[in-house]
Structures are given as structure tokens and as C-alpha cells.
Design an enzyme around this catalytic site. Sequence first.
Site, short mmCIF file in Angstrom:
data_model
loop_
_atom_site.label_atom_id
_atom_site.label_comp_id
_atom_site.label_asym_id
_atom_site.label_seq_id
_atom_site.Cartn_x
_atom_site.Cartn_y
_atom_site.Cartn_z
N SER A 199 -29.77 -20.64 42.92
CA SER A 199 -28.50 -21.30 43.44
C SER A 199 -27.39 -21.84 42.38
O SER A 199 -26.71 -21.02 41.91
CB SER A 199 -28.88 -22.44 44.42
OG SER A 199 -27.95 -22.90 45.28
N ASP A 210 -19.85 -13.55 33.33
CA ASP A 210 -18.97 -12.71 33.80
C ASP A 210 -17.57 -12.76 32.71
O ASP A 210 -16.88 -11.78 32.55
CB ASP A 210 -18.08 -13.14 35.07
CG ASP A 210 -19.04 -12.86 36.41
OD1 ASP A 210 -20.01 -12.03 36.19
OD2 ASP A 210 -18.95 -13.31 37.29
N LYS A 224 -30.30 -16.74 45.15
CA LYS A 224 -30.05 -17.20 46.44
C LYS A 224 -28.50 -17.50 46.52
O LYS A 224 -27.66 -18.20 45.85
CB LYS A 224 -30.59 -18.81 46.47
CG LYS A 224 -30.32 -19.55 47.46
CD LYS A 224 -30.92 -21.03 47.53
CE LYS A 224 -30.68 -21.93 48.59
NZ LYS A 224 -31.02 -23.17 48.51
#
Length: 234
Positions: A199, A210, A224
Site C-alpha cells: 500500500s 519511477d 495492494k
Amino acid sequence: FSGIGIEISIQNGQLIVVSPIEDTPAYKAGLKSGDMILEIEGDPTLDITLMEAVKKIRGPKGSPVELTILHKDTREPKKVSIVRDTIPIVSVKSELLEEGVPYLRITRFNDHTTSELRKAIAKYVEDAKDLKGLVLDLRNNPGGLLDQAVKVSDAILKDGKIVYIQGRDPDTRTDYVAQDQKDDVTCPMVVLTNAGSASASEIVAGALQDHKRALILGEKTFGKGSVQTIIPLS
């Protein structure tokens, strides 16, 4: 609150341990990410709702709860009796690896995580820009508050998209973008993850990956991708 200290989820109708919270009864009892909870006090958990499971597992401090656990790497279920306790709310732990290189462990994301993170850094250097390197440990971090995951990411990223959330209606999309701040962490970083990183911790690790801001080291994370909205009722 009093409980045993685990984050749980439902997968294919089965109750799964997302991650045990560090220094809690569940953690000390050896529960691990991916473990299946087959029974709570002898009652089967197949097709149980998340709220029913939480209600059965929580209870007064000092009282025991018996779980039947199937570890993901075994075929034989075992019964584990765990004594409930007060769950600690400290979310950031730290130590100095060498001069200018702290190790910071975020155990979960609560209301104070970002401020605790900045205080931990300030223990070792006067200015975050004086850091030579940083190890951020998100292993067995089951997540928590979305806004804190965004703020922690923003404390490390100068710009760029951190994450976006979107419901079934495309018009509900919300984008969270990093802002350049004078106390941003700019040193080289390593982020540690494992199967219990879920999460909010995946949002932080994913954003840093990224933008090629940190080296991600460890195992594939839990996976999740849901965000809950709290709706107050009268």
C-alpha cells in the site's frame, strides 16, 4: 487500540496476512506476510468479511486469541495462541550507519510519519542537504495514510508525479505531484522492500523508482493498489 498487530486482507475469499507490525505480539509470534489465517478461535475464515475478522482478532489487552495459520512455505497448518497488547504508534526508527549516512525504518504510515522522519534526520545532520547517503527501510510496512506516503515521497523528490488515484468515474482522478522544497533530501538513496511492503510503502518505493531517485533493493512487494475513503456516519 489493543490487538495483535497485523495488517490483513482478503484474497480470493481467504484471509491473508499483509504484514505483521514490528514489535507487536503477531510479529513476535512469527507471523509473516502471505500467511493464511484459516481459523480464528476455531471458527473457519473462508468467506469471512474483513470487518468480521478484525472484530474477532481485536480484544482487551492481556487476553489471548488462537489463530490457525498456514505459512506460505509449508503445507501443515498450525495453531498459534497470541496474547493481545496495546499496539505502539511510533512509525519511524533510526540509527547511524556511518557519519552522514543514517538508516531510517518506517514501520507504517500514520499522522506523524513525515514529521518523525524529518526529526530522525535532524538527529544526525543539521541540514538534510548534509546527508552523504540514506537507507530507507520499508520492509514489512503494511501501509497506512495516503497523504503521508505522498508527503514522504515529496520530501525526497523535487518534482514529478508521485501517484494518482481514480475510481470508476474518470472524472474522479486526483494527481499528486512533488514540489521543490528547501529541506528536500537530495543524497543517494537505497530503499529496502520485501513481500510485506504494501500500500503506502509501495507508493513511496514506486515513486522513487519511477523517477530513478533511489535504488530499490529486496523482494517483490505485496501488491495492494486500493485506496479507502472514510465516510463519517451520524
